[in-house]
Each structure stands twice: as C-alpha cells, then as structure tokens.
Design a protein around this motif. Structure first.
Motif, PDB file in Angstrom:
ATOM      1  N   PRO A  90       0.842  -1.206   0.000  1.00  0.00           N
ATOM      2  CA  PRO A  90       0.000   0.000   0.000  1.00  0.00           C
ATOM      3  C   PRO A  90       0.872   1.249   0.000  1.00  0.00           C
ATOM      4  O   PRO A  90       2.038   1.212   0.429  1.00  0.00           O
ATOM      5  CB  PRO A  90      -0.805  -0.126   1.296  1.00  0.00           C
ATOM      6  N   ARG A  91       0.345   2.359  -0.467  1.00  0.00           N
ATOM      7  CA  ARG A  91       1.139   3.569  -0.645  1.00  0.00           C
ATOM      8  C   ARG A  91       1.839   4.009   0.643  1.00  0.00           C
ATOM      9  O   ARG A  91       3.000   4.435   0.614  1.00  0.00           O
ATOM     10  CB  ARG A  91       0.243   4.706  -1.153  1.00  0.00           C
ATOM     11  N   TYR A 128       0.977   3.564 -11.036  1.00  0.00           N
ATOM     12  CA  TYR A 128      -0.389   3.069 -10.878  1.00  0.00           C
ATOM     13  C   TYR A 128      -1.366   3.780 -11.817  1.00  0.00           C
ATOM     14  O   TYR A 128      -2.339   3.169 -12.290  1.00  0.00           O
ATOM     15  CB  TYR A 128      -0.836   3.152  -9.417  1.00  0.00           C
ATOM     16  N   HIS A 132      -3.580   1.747 -14.498  1.00  0.00           N
ATOM     17  CA  HIS A 132      -5.028   1.910 -14.600  1.00  0.00           C
ATOM     18  C   HIS A 132      -5.428   2.176 -16.048  1.00  0.00           C
ATOM     19  O   HIS A 132      -6.436   1.619 -16.534  1.00  0.00           O
ATOM     20  CB  HIS A 132      -5.499   3.046 -13.690  1.00  0.00           C
ATOM     21  N   HIS A 214      -0.422  -6.083  -2.762  1.00  0.00           N
ATOM     22  CA  HIS A 214      -1.225  -4.891  -3.023  1.00  0.00           C
ATOM     23  C   HIS A 214      -1.678  -4.795  -4.472  1.00  0.00           C
ATOM     24  O   HIS A 214      -2.811  -4.355  -4.733  1.00  0.00           O
ATOM     25  CB  HIS A 214      -0.434  -3.639  -2.657  1.00  0.00           C
ATOM     26  N   ARG A 217      -4.717  -6.917  -5.087  1.00  0.00           N
ATOM     27  CA  ARG A 217      -5.840  -6.345  -4.325  1.00  0.00           C
ATOM     28  C   ARG A 217      -6.355  -5.078  -5.020  1.00  0.00           C
ATOM     29  O   ARG A 217      -7.569  -4.865  -5.125  1.00  0.00           O
ATOM     30  CB  ARG A 217      -5.394  -6.029  -2.905  1.00  0.00           C
ATOM     31  N   TRP A 218      -5.441  -4.251  -5.493  1.00  0.00           N
ATOM     32  CA  TRP A 218      -5.816  -3.022  -6.205  1.00  0.00           C
ATOM     33  C   TRP A 218      -6.608  -3.340  -7.467  1.00  0.00           C
ATOM     34  O   TRP A 218      -7.602  -2.674  -7.780  1.00  0.00           O
ATOM     35  CB  TRP A 218      -4.540  -2.251  -6.540  1.00  0.00           C
ATOM     36  N   GLU A 221     -10.110  -4.354  -6.488  1.00  0.00           N
ATOM     37  CA  GLU A 221     -10.904  -3.226  -5.989  1.00  0.00           C
ATOM     38  C   GLU A 221     -11.306  -2.281  -7.107  1.00  0.00           C
ATOM     39  O   GLU A 221     -12.419  -1.726  -7.099  1.00  0.00           O
ATOM     40  CB  GLU A 221     -10.103  -2.457  -4.933  1.00  0.00           C
ATOM     41  N   ASN A 222     -10.426  -2.090  -8.095  1.00  0.00           N
ATOM     42  CA  ASN A 222     -10.693  -1.128  -9.161  1.00  0.00           C
ATOM     43  C   ASN A 222     -11.412  -1.728 -10.364  1.00  0.00           C
ATOM     44  O   ASN A 222     -12.058  -0.998 -11.125  1.00  0.00           O
ATOM     45  CB  ASN A 222      -9.382  -0.485  -9.617  1.00  0.00           C
TER      46      ASN A 222
END
Length: 271
Positions: A90-91, A128, A132, A214, A217-218, A221-222
C-alpha cells in the motif's frame, strides 16, 4: 549507487534501462503480465543512503522474472528496486522505513529524508496511473482481463549450503487469490492451475505461502467485475537465490508452461 545491471541471457547480456519501468506491447488478448520486483536499479540519492549491499538486495528482489511475462501481448517490467519503492505494498508502506518492513534487514544508513520519499511516492503514483490506463483499455477491448502478477520467492534462507525449505509448505508455483471474488473467478483460477500442472508436472497450489499483495488487491478493488489478478510466486528453483545464476533450460520450461496455460485460462473468463 547501481546505475544499471546486467541480465544474463542465452548468447550474452543486456544492460537494463534506467527508466522506471517498461510498458511493452498492446493488449491484443485479454491478458497483461507484470514483473514489479524484477528491478535492481536505484536513484543516486537512494543508493547513497542504502545500508543494504547489492547482493542482499538481489536476493530479496525477483531478478529475471521479466522473462516470465513474455507470454502476454502486453507486459510491464519494473527496473527499479523494491528497496527504492515497493509497488506491491500500500502507498503508506511503499517505502521501507524500519527493518520490520524489510524482513528484518536494515535498509538505510539513516532515515530517508521527506523529499526522497516524496519522489519515490510520485513514481509509485505515476506507475499506478499508467497501470489503470492499460487495464482500462484492456477491459474496454475485451470486456475483461487476466493479470499475471509474476514474482519469485526464496526457499534456502539459511544459507547457500543449507537444506531447502520443506516441500510441504513451499510449492513450485504458489497462486495467490486472497483478494478476489473466488466464486466469480473459479473457472479461471482452477483452469490455470490445472494447465500448469499438466504441462511439466509442476507443483502448483493456491494460497500456501502467499495470498497476493497490493497489486492484485488493487486490481480487484478497481476492476471488480472485469479484472482477475493471479499473484504468481515461482519458487527459486530456476535461479540460485544466493548467486543469481539462472538455469535457462528450467526457466524456458516455466515460460512454456505459462504459455500452454494461456488459451484455456482466457477461454474461462466469465465476460
């Protein structure tokens, strides 16, 4: 400071780029592969403050995992070390601050200044954003996608002459699925693991050593309805974790197994 490093390959070596990461290819298939811990380079100001030596860093990085991403038409290989910024955290934990963040290793000679951390986090944010964009484009083209999030892991931590870790708890390929909707993506996950086992008799198991970090998971979530991220940890039987010497034939067999698994995995996408 490490200004670049040599990747061993058949017929010679190539010098890694100093760019943060390479985004290569286009998503002609609903498949993207990443090797976010492949890199060893660090910015000069980071190298000046690091206490950890290059050999120890290499042991905790995932050298040559970029080769495993070549099965995908769109691939992302990160050239910077996780000791500069860790994209699989995580960031707020992406820059290691204490030994507890780095497997008990003392990474820094002194605490990194705020401006150094801020630049590392700027790189994190930019990466990131680019991911995306890439995954959004892939989802638009195909309705969904599989991300192969490629890593490797150590299994001889007691030293180069020590016995390997127990096979019971250390599969050759660990598939991390801890952050996904397992029911939705079951055909993809099960088909992928079955195909890997069938091609070369690999020991492939789910969530034994790792459940995914992460990045996966990202993704979930996105892109909850369109993105299936498989966090793949290849045990370092194909590369010596202490010398970084690569068994090219073994690596080629792993690439072939991944390539064999791709068609059925993509056919199982529920989109």
């Amino acid at each position: 400071m490490v200004s670049g490093w040599l990747h061993r390959r058949r017929g010679g070596y190539k010098l890694a780029t100093m760019d943060f990461a390479t985004f290569e290819g286009v998503p002609e298939l609903p498949l993207v592969a990443t090797a976010i811990h492949h890199g060893h380079d660090v910015r000069p100001e980071v190298g000046e403050l690091l206490a950890i030596d290059a050999a120890t860093r290499l042991r905790e990085e995932d050298p040559r995992t970029g080769a495993l991403t070549t099965v995908a038409p769109a691939r992302v290989v990160v050239h910077r070390s996780r000791f500069e910024v860790d994209l699989n955290r995580p960031r707020d934990r992406a820059v290691y601050r204490t030994p507890a963040d780095a497997w008990g290793l003392e990474a820094w000679r002194e605490p990194p200044p705020d401006e150094l951390v801020a630049e590392s986090l700027r790189l994190y944010d930019d990466w990131y954003r680019r991911m995306h964009d890439l995954l959004s484009d892939t989802a638009r083209r195909h309705g969904g996608f599989v991300l192969l999030d490629v890593h490797s892991y150590n299994h001889r931590r007691e030293g180069p002459g020590a016995a390997a870790a127990d096979l019971l708890d250390n599969p050759e390929v660990n598939v991390g699925t801890g952050s996904m909707d397992r029911d939705r993506w079951a055909p993809v996950v099960d088909g992928f693991m079955k195909a890997l086992r069938a091609h070369g008799g690999l020991d492939v198991r789910e969530n034994v050593r790792f459940r995914g970090g992460h990045l996966s998971r990202w993704v979930h979530e996105n892109f909850p309805a369109t993105g299936c991220a498989l966090a793949l940890e290849f045990k370092k039987t194909w590369i010596d974790e202490w010398t970084v010497e690569v068994d090219d034939d073994h690596l080629d067999r792993l690439v072939a197994a991944l390539r064999h698994a791709v068609p059925g995995t993509l056919a199982a996408l529920p989109v």
